[in-house]
Scaffold this motif. Structure first.
Motif, PDB file in Angstrom:
ATOM      1  N   ASN A   6       0.533  -1.338   0.013  1.00 23.69           N
ATOM      2  CA  ASN A   6      -0.067  -0.202  -0.134  1.00 23.69           C
ATOM      3  C   ASN A   6       0.907   1.396   0.097  1.00 23.69           C
ATOM      4  O   ASN A   6       0.489   2.176  -0.960  1.00 23.69           O
ATOM      5  N   LYS A   7       2.083   1.115   0.603  1.00 23.43           N
ATOM      6  CA  LYS A   7       2.792   2.366   0.819  1.00 23.43           C
ATOM      7  C   LYS A   7       3.369   2.489  -0.559  1.00 23.43           C
ATOM      8  O   LYS A   7       3.613   3.701  -1.052  1.00 23.43           O
ATOM      9  N   PHE A   8       3.992   1.529  -1.032  1.00 25.13           N
ATOM     10  CA  PHE A   8       4.515   1.592  -2.287  1.00 25.13           C
ATOM     11  C   PHE A   8       3.463   1.877  -3.363  1.00 25.13           C
ATOM     12  O   PHE A   8       3.947   2.787  -4.211  1.00 25.13           O
ATOM     13  N   ASN A   9       2.494   1.577  -3.586  1.00 25.52           N
ATOM     14  CA  ASN A   9       1.450   2.033  -4.431  1.00 25.52           C
ATOM     15  C   ASN A   9       1.069   3.444  -4.127  1.00 25.52           C
ATOM     16  O   ASN A   9       0.773   3.901  -5.219  1.00 25.52           O
ATOM     17  N   PHE A  15       3.952   9.976  -7.313  1.00 25.91           N
ATOM     18  CA  PHE A  15       5.189  10.234  -8.342  1.00 25.91           C
ATOM     19  C   PHE A  15       4.526  10.373  -9.623  1.00 25.91           C
ATOM     20  O   PHE A  15       4.893  11.357 -10.405  1.00 25.91           O
ATOM     21  N   ALA A  16       3.611   9.587 -10.083  1.00 26.60           N
ATOM     22  CA  ALA A  16       2.720   9.741 -11.219  1.00 26.60           C
ATOM     23  C   ALA A  16       2.140  10.950 -11.580  1.00 26.60           C
ATOM     24  O   ALA A  16       2.077  11.640 -12.735  1.00 26.60           O
TER      25      ALA A  16
END
Length: 66
Positions: A6-9, A15-16
């Motif tokens: 979830n943190k990575f997502n 970022f996007a």
């Protein structure tokens, strides 16, 4: 494990959505195009460019321009 995903997502989504990097790329492209245009224009001057630079440096270092 789900918490890490979830943190990575969330980081990937942030970022996007960030647009500041896109502006830097746009400015770099503009600088590249202007630089290419200057190179093409200066190559078209051939020997006249050296004469122009000599006269310009003379104007900058002396009080009279010829």
């Amino acid at each position: 494990m789900t918490s890490i995903f979830n943190k990575f997502n969330a980081a990937a989504v942030r970022f996007a959505k960030e647009e500041e990097g896109a502006q830097v790329v746009e400015y770099a492209l503009i600088i590249a195009v202007v630089s290419i245009g200057l190179i093409v224009a200066l190559n078209g001057l051939d020997g006249n460019f050296a004469t122009f630079m000599t006269k310009l440096s003379g104007c900058l270092t002396t009080s009279t321009c010829t």
